[in-house]
Design an enzyme around this catalytic site. Structure first.
Site, PDB file in Angstrom:
ATOM      1  N   SER A  44      -6.853  -5.226   5.868  1.00 26.77           N
ATOM      2  CA  SER A  44      -6.992  -4.532   7.149  1.00 26.77           C
ATOM      3  C   SER A  44      -7.366  -5.497   8.268  1.00 26.77           C
ATOM      4  O   SER A  44      -8.274  -5.231   9.055  1.00 26.77           O
ATOM      5  CB  SER A  44      -8.033  -3.411   7.049  1.00 26.77           C
ATOM      6  N   TYR A  95      -2.053   2.453  -5.831  1.00 24.71           N
ATOM      7  CA  TYR A  95      -1.206   2.528  -4.642  1.00 24.71           C
ATOM      8  C   TYR A  95       0.052   3.346  -4.940  1.00 24.71           C
ATOM      9  O   TYR A  95       0.839   2.993  -5.821  1.00 24.71           O
ATOM     10  CB  TYR A  95      -0.801   1.135  -4.169  1.00 24.71           C
ATOM     11  N   TRP A 132       0.847  -1.186   0.000  1.00 21.25           N
ATOM     12  CA  TRP A 132       0.000   0.000   0.000  1.00 21.25           C
ATOM     13  C   TRP A 132       0.881   1.234   0.000  1.00 21.25           C
ATOM     14  O   TRP A 132       1.717   1.409  -0.869  1.00 21.25           O
ATOM     15  CB  TRP A 132      -0.940  -0.044   1.215  1.00 21.25           C
ATOM     16  N   GLY A 168       0.101  -6.326   6.140  1.00 17.39           N
ATOM     17  CA  GLY A 168       0.806  -5.100   5.783  1.00 17.39           C
ATOM     18  C   GLY A 168       2.062  -5.015   6.629  1.00 17.39           C
ATOM     19  O   GLY A 168       2.073  -5.456   7.787  1.00 17.39           O
ATOM     20  N   ALA A 206      -7.363  -3.938  11.738  1.00 18.47           N
ATOM     21  CA  ALA A 206      -8.107  -2.673  11.869  1.00 18.47           C
ATOM     22  C   ALA A 206      -7.153  -1.482  11.851  1.00 18.47           C
ATOM     23  O   ALA A 206      -7.190  -0.617  12.720  1.00 18.47           O
ATOM     24  CB  ALA A 206      -8.955  -2.662  13.136  1.00 18.47           C
ATOM     25  N   GLN A 248     -12.224  -9.019  -2.502  1.00 16.78           N
ATOM     26  CA  GLN A 248     -11.249  -8.456  -1.566  1.00 16.78           C
ATOM     27  C   GLN A 248     -11.961  -7.413  -0.716  1.00 16.78           C
ATOM     28  O   GLN A 248     -12.348  -6.354  -1.201  1.00 16.78           O
ATOM     29  CB  GLN A 248     -10.071  -7.829  -2.310  1.00 16.78           C
ATOM     30  N   ASP A 282      -0.087  -8.689  -3.147  1.00 19.45           N
ATOM     31  CA  ASP A 282      -1.205  -7.911  -3.665  1.00 19.45           C
ATOM     32  C   ASP A 282      -0.842  -6.438  -3.757  1.00 19.45           C
ATOM     33  O   ASP A 282      -0.221  -5.876  -2.851  1.00 19.45           O
ATOM     34  CB  ASP A 282      -2.418  -8.076  -2.736  1.00 19.45           C
ATOM     35  N   SER A 332     -13.616  -6.064  -5.463  1.00 20.62           N
ATOM     36  CA  SER A 332     -13.159  -5.523  -4.181  1.00 20.62           C
ATOM     37  C   SER A 332     -14.146  -4.488  -3.679  1.00 20.62           C
ATOM     38  O   SER A 332     -14.399  -3.484  -4.351  1.00 20.62           O
ATOM     39  CB  SER A 332     -11.766  -4.894  -4.326  1.00 20.62           C
TER      40      SER A 332
END
Length: 357
Positions: free
Chosen positions: A217, A63, A30, A300, A220, A187, A58, A161
């Site tokens: 995520s 991004y 990202w 991530g 969160a 997604q 991914d 997504s």
């Protein structure tokens, strides 16, 4: 020397109704990718992931304005990774500022895909996702365009997504009517605090089409790591570095709902340590991975150490017994209400709307 991939102790699942095997934990690119930092953290992050069984990556055309794809492609070339060893997915929707550089028109899907492949330095991606639904384009045009991309060999499969269940069902209806390939995965955002859509709205899709999710995520945005408890934002955290992007989340910290989440995080942390011998991070990742409809959890990371730490969740997944899951549900107290026998939505055979029995 070419990079030699070893699955290690990674778990693999089929993605949706397809034959594609994906790791239960994958790596997403990202904002971190493409940023100017010391050294070559992108290479170290990807290398660490590969060395520990993660072979799915991914990204998206939007991004870091395309830089994420550029960095990912560069690293795979420099590491000399065998293309058949990895699963690479990207997403189409936000490609630029021009009137035809965004959305899901046939023009943008085709031209955008070609640009994605150029940045990635690849002949194809394994799955091409429609990054968002486009209500300005007829569904037939969208389905036909993604199938054209597949026919050209630029992607093996396509997915959606953050589409509604109604929109996904419409895509399935159009694909069936025209004898075309339907999306194999959705997604979506899914974590302990975001459950309604992936666990309730999509329930008919799992049952009817065996579609799976690539969940993003999972922590969160870091809240489920416990590092933001009390509303304190560490200087080197994602929320601090990208405060503008996360402004809404930062404001939520000050609300009663935000304070309730912090209390829940504290209870989950205590439960994870005392009953499972792990951190809340590992608990949250294992909880999500334990869902039969979650086919891969997208991690991530801004440093290699985070990849290694997150993968400790592999050892926690077997501990997600029905008894443990029940205890977690009692702490969360936010499980989506199941559809009643009368009110459960049924996907219209015409694929145009969600109908209620």
């Amino acid at each position: 020397m070419p990079f030699t991939y070893e699955p290690k102790n990674m778990l693999f699942r089929r993605l949706g109704p397809s034959g594609l095997r994906v790791p239960v934990f994958s790596l997403g690119a990202w904002l971190t990718y493409g940023e100017t930092v010391n050294g070559d953290p992108v290479k170290e992050i990807i290398k660490t992931a590969l060395e520990n069984g993660v072979n799915m990556f991914d990204t998206a055309e939007g991004y870091a304005a395309g830089k994420a794809e550029l960095e990912m492609g560069r690293v795979f070339k420099e590491l000399d990774v065998l293309r058949s060893d990895i699963v690479v997915t990207t997403k189409i929707f936000w490609g630029g500022k021009g009137p035809n550089d965004t959305g899901l028109s046939r023009k943008h899907i085709i031209e955008g895909t070609k640009k994605c492949l150029e940045r990635l330095q690849m002949d194809y991606v394994d799955v091409l996702f429609a990054h968002r639904p486009d209500h300005t384009v007829p569904m037939e045009e969208v389905v036909l365009a993604f199938n054209y991309v597949i026919d050209q060999g630029w992607a093996f499969y396509w997915g959606t997504s953050e589409w509604s269940a109604q929109e996904v069902e419409e895509a399935y209806h159009v694909a069936a009517k025209l004898g075309l390939v339907a999306p194999i995965a959705e997604q979506c955002q899914h974590n302990m605090f975001h459950r309604e859509r992936p666990e309730k709205e999509y329930a008919p899709l799992y049952e009817k089409h065996s579609i799976g999710t690539t969940a993003y995520s999972p922590l969160a945005r870091g809240v489920l790591t416990g590092k933001y408890n009390g509303g304190v934002v560490p200087e080197d955290s994602r929320f601090a570095v990208h405060s503008g992007f996360f402004n809404a989340r930062l404001e939520r910290f000050k609300t009663e709902e935000g304070k309730k989440e912090f209390e829940t995080v504290k209870q989950l942390s205590d439960f994870a340590g005392k009953e499972l011998g792990c951190s809340i991070t590992h608990l949250a990742l294992a909880w999500l991975a334990a869902s039969p409809n979650t086919h891969t959890v997208i991690l991530g990371a801004s440093k290699p150490e985070q990849v290694l730490d997150n993968l400790k969740a592999l050892d926690v997944i077997p501990k997600m017994t029905p008894e443990v899951m029940d205890k977690i549900e009692k702490i969360l107290d936010n499980k989506p209400t199941p559809w009643s026998s009368y009110g459960r939505p049924k996907l219209d055979t015409a694929g145009k709307s969600l109908m209620f029995a």
